[in-house]
Design a protein around this motif. Sequence first.
Motif, PDB file in Angstrom:
ATOM      1  N   VAL A 209       0.691  -1.060  -0.128  1.00 41.66           N
ATOM      2  CA  VAL A 209      -0.038  -0.093  -0.184  1.00 41.66           C
ATOM      3  C   VAL A 209       0.985   1.277   0.070  1.00 41.66           C
ATOM      4  CG1 VAL A 209      -1.763   1.091   1.375  1.00 41.66           C
ATOM      5  CG2 VAL A 209      -1.708  -1.233   1.403  1.00 41.66           C
ATOM      6  N   VAL A 210       0.682   2.037  -0.757  1.00 40.37           N
ATOM      7  CA  VAL A 210       1.036   3.431  -0.806  1.00 40.37           C
ATOM      8  C   VAL A 210       0.266   4.543  -0.572  1.00 40.37           C
ATOM      9  CG1 VAL A 210       3.519   2.700  -2.109  1.00 40.37           C
ATOM     10  CG2 VAL A 210       1.238   3.746  -3.340  1.00 40.37           C
ATOM     11  N   LEU A 211       0.812   5.884  -0.056  1.00 41.37           N
ATOM     12  CA  LEU A 211       0.113   6.873  -0.086  1.00 41.37           C
ATOM     13  C   LEU A 211       0.560   7.932  -1.025  1.00 41.37           C
ATOM     14  CD1 LEU A 211      -1.335   8.858   3.269  1.00 41.37           C
ATOM     15  CD2 LEU A 211      -0.773   9.966   1.339  1.00 41.37           C
ATOM     16  N   LEU A 212      -0.408   8.479  -2.007  1.00 39.13           N
ATOM     17  CA  LEU A 212       0.227   9.075  -3.132  1.00 39.13           C
ATOM     18  C   LEU A 212      -0.454  10.636  -2.748  1.00 39.13           C
ATOM     19  CD1 LEU A 212       1.339   9.656  -5.964  1.00 39.13           C
ATOM     20  CD2 LEU A 212      -1.244   9.359  -6.775  1.00 39.13           C
ATOM     21  N   THR A 213       0.754  11.492  -2.596  1.00 41.99           N
ATOM     22  CA  THR A 213       0.523  12.890  -2.084  1.00 41.99           C
ATOM     23  C   THR A 213       0.773  13.895  -3.345  1.00 41.99           C
ATOM     24  OG1 THR A 213       1.125  14.803  -0.724  1.00 41.99           O
ATOM     25  CG2 THR A 213       2.776  13.034  -1.302  1.00 41.99           C
ATOM     26  N   PRO A 214       0.438  14.960  -3.680  1.00 43.86           N
ATOM     27  CA  PRO A 214       0.539  16.130  -4.714  1.00 43.86           C
ATOM     28  C   PRO A 214       1.895  16.540  -4.423  1.00 43.86           C
ATOM     29  CG  PRO A 214      -1.462  16.486  -3.826  1.00 43.86           C
ATOM     30  CD  PRO A 214      -1.061  15.440  -2.937  1.00 43.86           C
ATOM     31  N   PHE A 222       0.728  17.916   5.710  1.00 43.87           N
ATOM     32  CA  PHE A 222       1.212  17.333   6.720  1.00 43.87           C
ATOM     33  C   PHE A 222       0.244  15.903   7.148  1.00 43.87           C
ATOM     34  CE2 PHE A 222      -0.632  16.801  11.105  1.00 43.87           C
ATOM     35  CZ  PHE A 222       0.494  16.357  11.880  1.00 43.87           C
ATOM     36  N   GLU A 223      -0.971  16.023   6.884  1.00 46.67           N
ATOM     37  CA  GLU A 223      -1.666  14.977   7.048  1.00 46.67           C
ATOM     38  C   GLU A 223      -1.151  13.826   6.189  1.00 46.67           C
ATOM     39  OE1 GLU A 223      -5.959  14.937   7.747  1.00 46.67           O
ATOM     40  OE2 GLU A 223      -6.395  13.862   6.352  1.00 46.67           O
ATOM     41  N   HIS A 224      -0.766  14.166   4.871  1.00 48.71           N
ATOM     42  CA  HIS A 224      -0.483  12.960   4.261  1.00 48.71           C
ATOM     43  C   HIS A 224       0.822  12.225   4.813  1.00 48.71           C
ATOM     44  CE1 HIS A 224      -1.917  15.480   0.493  1.00 48.71           C
ATOM     45  NE2 HIS A 224      -3.095  15.039   1.343  1.00 48.71           N
ATOM     46  N   TYR A 263      -3.546   4.715  -2.106  1.00 50.07           N
ATOM     47  CA  TYR A 263      -4.506   5.604  -1.356  1.00 50.07           C
ATOM     48  C   TYR A 263      -3.897   7.002  -1.737  1.00 50.07           C
ATOM     49  CZ  TYR A 263      -6.289   8.315   2.756  1.00 50.07           C
ATOM     50  OH  TYR A 263      -6.726   9.566   3.449  1.00 50.07           O
ATOM     51  N   ARG A 264      -4.839   7.573  -2.714  1.00 50.70           N
ATOM     52  CA  ARG A 264      -4.524   8.851  -3.336  1.00 50.70           C
ATOM     53  C   ARG A 264      -4.999   9.993  -2.584  1.00 50.70           C
ATOM     54  NH1 ARG A 264      -8.504  10.976  -7.198  1.00 50.70           N
ATOM     55  NH2 ARG A 264     -10.499   9.630  -6.913  1.00 50.70           N
ATOM     56  N   ARG A 265      -4.283  11.234  -2.574  1.00 56.20           N
ATOM     57  CA  ARG A 265      -4.702  12.307  -2.092  1.00 56.20           C
ATOM     58  C   ARG A 265      -4.649  13.328  -3.338  1.00 56.20           C
ATOM     59  NH1 ARG A 265      -5.535  12.219   3.531  1.00 56.20           N
ATOM     60  NH2 ARG A 265      -6.629  14.297   3.195  1.00 56.20           N
ATOM     61  N   VAL A 266      -4.701  12.922  -4.451  1.00 52.41           N
ATOM     62  CA  VAL A 266      -4.799  13.766  -5.523  1.00 52.41           C
ATOM     63  C   VAL A 266      -5.956  13.653  -6.461  1.00 52.41           C
ATOM     64  CG1 VAL A 266      -3.457  13.987  -8.056  1.00 52.41           C
ATOM     65  CG2 VAL A 266      -2.174  13.217  -5.913  1.00 52.41           C
ATOM     66  N   ASP A 267      -6.231  14.743  -6.965  1.00 51.49           N
ATOM     67  CA  ASP A 267      -7.675  14.970  -7.800  1.00 51.49           C
ATOM     68  C   ASP A 267      -7.791  14.092  -8.957  1.00 51.49           C
ATOM     69  OD1 ASP A 267      -8.635  16.389  -5.650  1.00 51.49           O
ATOM     70  OD2 ASP A 267      -8.409  18.385  -6.564  1.00 51.49           O
ATOM     71  N   ASP A 268      -8.856  13.642  -9.559  1.00 51.18           N
ATOM     72  CA  ASP A 268      -8.913  12.772 -10.587  1.00 51.18           C
ATOM     73  C   ASP A 268      -8.180  13.042 -11.717  1.00 51.18           C
ATOM     74  OD1 ASP A 268     -10.736  11.262  -9.002  1.00 51.18           O
ATOM     75  OD2 ASP A 268     -12.352  11.432 -10.600  1.00 51.18           O
ATOM     76  N   THR A 269      -8.580  14.327 -11.918  1.00 55.02           N
ATOM     77  CA  THR A 269      -7.734  15.219 -13.339  1.00 55.02           C
ATOM     78  C   THR A 269      -6.251  15.019 -13.513  1.00 55.02           C
ATOM     79  OG1 THR A 269      -8.328  17.145 -12.320  1.00 55.02           O
ATOM     80  CG2 THR A 269      -9.840  16.509 -14.039  1.00 55.02           C
ATOM     81  N   PHE A 270      -5.871  14.897 -12.507  1.00 52.54           N
ATOM     82  CA  PHE A 270      -4.131  14.834 -12.344  1.00 52.54           C
ATOM     83  C   PHE A 270      -3.649  13.503 -12.161  1.00 52.54           C
ATOM     84  CE2 PHE A 270      -5.618  18.800 -10.592  1.00 52.54           C
ATOM     85  CZ  PHE A 270      -4.935  19.829 -11.631  1.00 52.54           C
ATOM     86  N   ALA A 299      -7.886   4.094  -3.907  1.00 54.17           N
ATOM     87  CA  ALA A 299      -8.757   4.709  -2.721  1.00 54.17           C
ATOM     88  C   ALA A 299      -8.494   6.176  -2.549  1.00 54.17           C
ATOM     89  CB  ALA A 299      -8.571   3.873  -1.534  1.00 54.17           C
ATOM     90  N   ASN A 300      -9.756   6.954  -2.671  1.00 54.14           N
ATOM     91  CA  ASN A 300     -10.985   6.467  -3.190  1.00 54.14           C
ATOM     92  C   ASN A 300     -10.728   6.397  -4.912  1.00 54.14           C
ATOM     93  OD1 ASN A 300     -11.895   6.448  -0.741  1.00 54.14           O
ATOM     94  ND2 ASN A 300     -12.722   8.784  -0.894  1.00 54.14           N
ATOM     95  N   ALA A 301     -11.679   5.385  -5.378  1.00 53.43           N
ATOM     96  CA  ALA A 301     -11.671   5.271  -6.699  1.00 53.43           C
ATOM     97  C   ALA A 301     -11.911   6.519  -7.654  1.00 53.43           C
ATOM     98  CB  ALA A 301     -12.977   4.354  -7.022  1.00 53.43           C
TER      99      ALA A 301
END
Length: 464
Positions: A209-214, A222-224, A263-270, A299-301
């Motif tokens: 599992v990875v967390l994808l940040t912009p 900070f939260e990422h 687990y992405r914290r990047v918007d769909d379009t990017f 996540a989220n799809a």
Amino acid sequence: MREPDGTVRPAYADFAELLDDLSIESLVTKQAAAEELFRRLGITFAVYAEGGSTERLIPFDLIPRILAQSEWELVQRGCVQRVKAINIFLYDIYHDQEIIKAGLVPPEFVLLNPAYRPEMHGVEPPNKVYAHIAGIDLVRTGESDFFVLEDNVRTPSGVSYVLENREIMMRLFPDAFAGQSISPVGNYPERLLENLRAVAPGGAESPVVVLLTPGRYNSAYFEHVFLAEQMGVELVEGGDLFVRDGYVWMRTTEGPVKVDVIYRRVDDTFMDPLAFNPQSALGIPGLLSVIRSGRVALANALGTGVADDKAMYCYVPRMIEFYLGEHAILNNVLTYMLRDPKQRQHVFNNLHNLVVKEVQGSGGYGMLIGPASTAEEREAYKLRVMQNPENYIAQPTLALSTAPTLIDGEIVPRHVDLRPFVLSGKETSVIPGGLTRVALVKDSLVVNSSQGGGTKDTWVLERG
């Protein structure tokens, strides 16, 4: 904290006693200690209106919001019901579209929605989950009256404040935690990781599992960092991942490692410059094809944004009845669609009493709060609405509940809302409490941190 007759509510009884034994001076000292801890830990957020890189400490109030178990059970059941229905709705609109065929949701609200992703049509996400992490924004207007303001199912943020607020409160008020049974929130990262692993493609035994940040200029960076550390997973940016042989891989010093869940914290379009915005440097070229082939879970799809559109919000009670055969436990706020000429005229005639929002807006930006606006601001806003009425909804201003808050050495009432966090994997569950946001300005109803709001710890008392 108090009943209308001035007596302390049972949930607050123990904490009220503790407050009685403390002087205002000692509370102010504790408040200063909390701010110093936040500063030392680097708990900040960026304010885009100030250039995107202006770091601020999020204001923290040390008087907790306390809910009795019976109050929390109502909120919990309502949030679980809502997120279950939203997940079924998202699966439906990307498959058979039964709710559209039944005439319960206008087709244009889905198919012409800017957040709708036709590329996701027919994709089978593990466990049929689209919104793995959801934040449901609630306000309380009466003893058992909780209203949902909006559903956040794209990339909801704020859970790091829930965990850090609790950590700081346990340091500042150890006696309060020793004297009563408060539901823990510290296991959120473990529960989140468990939910993410549960949706790994092909039931991988030890999924990566990875967390994808912009990146560090994002307001929630900070939260990422915090969540990746707490879960023990890699924090990655788009350039750290690549697609090869139909899979997503992570670059490491020891060679490529296959990734199962992002687990992405990047918007769909990017997310994929080959499929969406070709200018994006934040995503992974070719990612969409791997998602469509079922070889990586996101996540989220992609495409979940249809369900947290503020116009689609109006239809969530119908979704609950259609998919679950139940009545909504939590109330919706009466909502006017400004695309409808009659409703728009009514809103314009009563703008001084209403709140107007952009359907795709967030963070409290682009809103008009009628009761706090001038006649000139209302006229200017009408012109803005008329340029694109479909982009706006309006709601009455609610009498939000207040909670005691320490302001300038005094304990005073301030308006609050509540964002419980709902996790979906094999099952759907809610973290006890959630993020209480507080409007620090007297009589203000705007609680967003980007607009100067603060946060509180939220205590859910366990039975006994």
